[in-house]
Design a protein around this motif. Sequence first.
Motif, PDB file in Angstrom:
ATOM      1  N   PHE A 222       0.834  -1.210   0.000  1.00 17.94           N
ATOM      2  CA  PHE A 222       0.000   0.000   0.000  1.00 17.94           C
ATOM      3  C   PHE A 222       0.867   1.257   0.000  1.00 17.94           C
ATOM      4  CE2 PHE A 222      -1.932   3.378   2.581  1.00 17.94           C
ATOM      5  CZ  PHE A 222      -3.092   3.646   1.854  1.00 17.94           C
ATOM      6  N   LEU A 223       1.895   1.268   0.834  1.00 20.40           N
ATOM      7  CA  LEU A 223       2.775   2.439   0.919  1.00 20.40           C
ATOM      8  C   LEU A 223       3.546   2.657  -0.380  1.00 20.40           C
ATOM      9  CD1 LEU A 223       4.125   2.028   4.556  1.00 20.40           C
ATOM     10  CD2 LEU A 223       2.562   3.785   3.728  1.00 20.40           C
ATOM     11  N   ILE A 224       4.011   1.587  -0.986  1.00 15.61           N
ATOM     12  CA  ILE A 224       4.740   1.716  -2.245  1.00 15.61           C
ATOM     13  C   ILE A 224       3.826   2.257  -3.338  1.00 15.61           C
ATOM     14  CG2 ILE A 224       5.821   0.388  -4.121  1.00 15.61           C
ATOM     15  CD1 ILE A 224       7.712   0.964  -1.816  1.00 15.61           C
ATOM     16  N   ARG A 225       2.591   1.780  -3.383  1.00 18.60           N
ATOM     17  CA  ARG A 225       1.647   2.309  -4.378  1.00 18.60           C
ATOM     18  C   ARG A 225       1.422   3.804  -4.174  1.00 18.60           C
ATOM     19  NH1 ARG A 225      -1.221  -2.519  -3.278  1.00 18.60           N
ATOM     20  NH2 ARG A 225      -2.702  -1.357  -1.968  1.00 18.60           N
ATOM     21  N   GLY A 226       1.319   4.209  -2.911  1.00 17.58           N
ATOM     22  CA  GLY A 226       1.126   5.627  -2.617  1.00 17.58           C
ATOM     23  C   GLY A 226       2.305   6.473  -3.052  1.00 17.58           C
ATOM     24  N   LEU A 227       3.517   5.961  -2.819  1.00 17.70           N
ATOM     25  CA  LEU A 227       4.711   6.700  -3.225  1.00 17.70           C
ATOM     26  C   LEU A 227       4.822   6.775  -4.748  1.00 17.70           C
ATOM     27  CD1 LEU A 227       7.392   5.461  -0.651  1.00 17.70           C
ATOM     28  CD2 LEU A 227       6.158   7.638  -0.670  1.00 17.70           C
ATOM     29  N   LYS A 228       4.438   5.720  -5.421  1.00 15.69           N
ATOM     30  CA  LYS A 228       4.465   5.741  -6.892  1.00 15.69           C
ATOM     31  C   LYS A 228       3.588   6.867  -7.426  1.00 15.69           C
ATOM     32  CE  LYS A 228       5.646   0.933  -7.964  1.00 15.69           C
ATOM     33  NZ  LYS A 228       5.181  -0.372  -8.480  1.00 15.69           N
ATOM     34  N   GLU A 229       2.437   7.071  -6.783  1.00 14.79           N
ATOM     35  CA  GLU A 229       1.543   8.148  -7.210  1.00 14.79           C
ATOM     36  C   GLU A 229       2.159   9.512  -6.910  1.00 14.79           C
ATOM     37  OE1 GLU A 229      -1.357   8.193  -8.918  1.00 14.79           O
ATOM     38  OE2 GLU A 229      -0.905   6.076  -9.266  1.00 14.79           O
ATOM     39  N   LYS A 230       2.744   9.670  -5.725  1.00  8.12           N
ATOM     40  CA  LYS A 230       3.357  10.947  -5.346  1.00  8.12           C
ATOM     41  C   LYS A 230       4.555  11.286  -6.217  1.00  8.12           C
ATOM     42  CE  LYS A 230       2.155  11.142  -0.432  1.00  8.12           C
ATOM     43  NZ  LYS A 230       2.675  11.121   0.965  1.00  8.12           N
ATOM     44  N   PHE A 231       5.332  10.261  -6.556  1.00 13.00           N
ATOM     45  CA  PHE A 231       6.591  10.479  -7.271  1.00 13.00           C
ATOM     46  C   PHE A 231       6.421  10.512  -8.788  1.00 13.00           C
ATOM     47  CE2 PHE A 231       9.187   8.173  -3.697  1.00 13.00           C
ATOM     48  CZ  PHE A 231       8.878   9.204  -2.829  1.00 13.00           C
ATOM     49  N   ARG A 232       5.283  10.140  -9.276  1.00 11.73           N
ATOM     50  CA  ARG A 232       5.097   9.933 -10.710  1.00 11.73           C
ATOM     51  C   ARG A 232       5.591  11.126 -11.539  1.00 11.73           C
ATOM     52  NH1 ARG A 232       2.020   6.231 -13.024  1.00 11.73           N
ATOM     53  NH2 ARG A 232       0.823   5.900 -11.108  1.00 11.73           N
ATOM     54  N   GLY A 233       6.545  10.842 -12.432  1.00 11.32           N
ATOM     55  CA  GLY A 233       7.044  11.853 -13.351  1.00 11.32           C
ATOM     56  C   GLY A 233       7.947  12.901 -12.729  1.00 11.32           C
ATOM     57  N   ARG A 234       8.360  12.711 -11.481  1.00 10.50           N
ATOM     58  CA  ARG A 234       9.178  13.722 -10.802  1.00 10.50           C
ATOM     59  C   ARG A 234      10.506  13.109 -10.354  1.00 10.50           C
ATOM     60  NH1 ARG A 234       5.304  16.446  -6.409  1.00 10.50           N
ATOM     61  NH2 ARG A 234       6.932  18.041  -6.408  1.00 10.50           N
ATOM     62  N   ARG A 235      11.515  13.946 -10.293  1.00 13.90           N
ATOM     63  CA  ARG A 235      12.817  13.504  -9.812  1.00 13.90           C
ATOM     64  C   ARG A 235      12.782  13.426  -8.300  1.00 13.90           C
ATOM     65  NH1 ARG A 235      18.616  16.525 -11.097  1.00 13.90           N
ATOM     66  NH2 ARG A 235      19.973  14.895 -10.201  1.00 13.90           N
ATOM     67  N   VAL A 236      13.245  12.322  -7.739  1.00 15.43           N
ATOM     68  CA  VAL A 236      13.189  12.103  -6.301  1.00 15.43           C
ATOM     69  C   VAL A 236      14.580  11.812  -5.764  1.00 15.43           C
ATOM     70  CG1 VAL A 236      12.211  10.708  -4.436  1.00 15.43           C
ATOM     71  CG2 VAL A 236      10.857  11.160  -6.501  1.00 15.43           C
ATOM     72  N   VAL A 237      14.987  12.554  -4.739  1.00 16.72           N
ATOM     73  CA  VAL A 237      16.254  12.311  -4.043  1.00 16.72           C
ATOM     74  C   VAL A 237      15.928  11.778  -2.650  1.00 16.72           C
ATOM     75  CG1 VAL A 237      18.358  13.333  -3.098  1.00 16.72           C
ATOM     76  CG2 VAL A 237      17.505  14.084  -5.327  1.00 16.72           C
ATOM     77  N   SER A 238      16.394  10.577  -2.373  1.00 10.88           N
ATOM     78  CA  SER A 238      16.145   9.919  -1.092  1.00 10.88           C
ATOM     79  C   SER A 238      17.340  10.133  -0.169  1.00 10.88           C
ATOM     80  CB  SER A 238      15.914   8.426  -1.324  1.00 10.88           C
ATOM     81  OG  SER A 238      15.918   7.713  -0.101  1.00 10.88           O
ATOM     82  N   LEU A 239      17.051  10.539   1.066  1.00 18.08           N
ATOM     83  CA  LEU A 239      18.124  10.907   1.992  1.00 18.08           C
ATOM     84  C   LEU A 239      18.599   9.732   2.848  1.00 18.08           C
ATOM     85  CD1 LEU A 239      19.788  13.384   2.769  1.00 18.08           C
ATOM     86  CD2 LEU A 239      18.005  14.004   4.409  1.00 18.08           C
TER      87      LEU A 239
END
Length: 338
Positions: A182-199
Motif C-alpha cells: 500500500f505504501l509503495i503504491r502511494g509513493l508511486k503516485e506521489k513520485f510519478r514523473g518527478r525527480r526524487v532524491v532519497s536521503l
Amino acid sequence: MGLEDTCVHCGFCLEACPTYVVTRSEIHSPRGRITSVRLAVQSEGIETCMFCRRCELACPSGVEYGKLIHNVRKEAPLKKAVNVIMEKPSIAFRLIRSSKGLNSPLLKRVHSLLPSVEKPLEYRDESPDLILFPGCLMSISFRKTVERALNFIKSKGYKVEVVNGCCGLSHYSEGDKDRSEFLIRGLKEKFRGRRVVSLSSNCTAHMREMGLQVEDFSEFALNELKDEKINLTVTLHDPCHANLLGINKTTRRVIERLGINVREMDEPSFECGAGGGYFIYHPEIADRVMEIKAEKVKKSGVNLVVSTNPACSIALAFKGFRPIHLADLLSIETHELR
C-alpha cells in the motif's frame, strides 16, 4: 520449488549473520531459519532475524533470503501499530515527545535511543522540480541533516518539495505484505514523473527493489560536486540494504572526491545493531550486536563515522560515536567536526 529449497546448508551465511555471531546458535542463523521454514515451524529464530540480509551476499547458492523471511513472518500487533505511527512523522514526533517519563520498558528504550526528536521539516517551493524524501525516522531524528540536504540541493538551482513519509521497509521486513505494498503504491503516485532524491540510503535501496525510480543523495551529490575539498579524517559505516545494492560505493566516491581521509573500520558492512526497529523490540541481542559493531569501529581509531541511514546513526551515537551524513559533510565547517 520454494525459496528455502535453494539452500544447500553450506554455512557460508553463518559468520555474516549478526545474530548468529552473538548467540552462536543455529536457531538464530539464516541456515537455521531456513530449516524451520522447511519444517513449517515458527521458531524463535524467525522473529530474531535483523533483516540485514548480509547472508544474501555471502550465499553461493543465491538464496533470496529477504523474500523468504518476508513471506513467513507474521507482524505482531505492537510492531504493526508502531510502523503505522511512523508512516506519519509529524504524529510520531508528537507521540514520542509526549510519552517521555511514562513508565513503559518499550518507551524507556525509545527515549534512551532517541533522547531528542524534532518536528519534521515542511517545505515546498512554487512549482518544484525535485522531491527530497527524508524517510520517516530521518525526518524526526535528524532534522538538521534534512535542512542541510535541502540547502545543498537548492544551492544547485533546484526548486524542491520535501515529502515526509515512510518507504515501507519496516513493514516489509516484519511481514506486513498488504501495508508495505500500500505504501509503495502511494509513493508511486506521489513520485510519478518527478525527480526524487532519497536521503536515507536503506530506504533508497528498498524503494528501488520495489520498482520506484529514486536517486540516493550520494548520487545527487556526486553529480553536483565541483571542487569542494574537506580536510578531515573519518571512518565509514556501510548500511546493510544500501550495501546489498551497491549504493555505498557511490558514498565512497563522494568521500574520495572531497579529499577526505578514510580510516577503515573492521568489516564496515557489519550490522550496526539497529535493524530498523529491532533494537527496540529485541534489546538484549541488539545491544550485543551494537557492542561488537562498536569494537569494529574503535579499530579505526576515529570517532567520526559517516553513516547515510538514520537507524544506523542512532545506534552509533548510542555507543558514543559521532555519526555524520554526507549532507552534513557538505554543509558544516570543518572546525565544527574536530
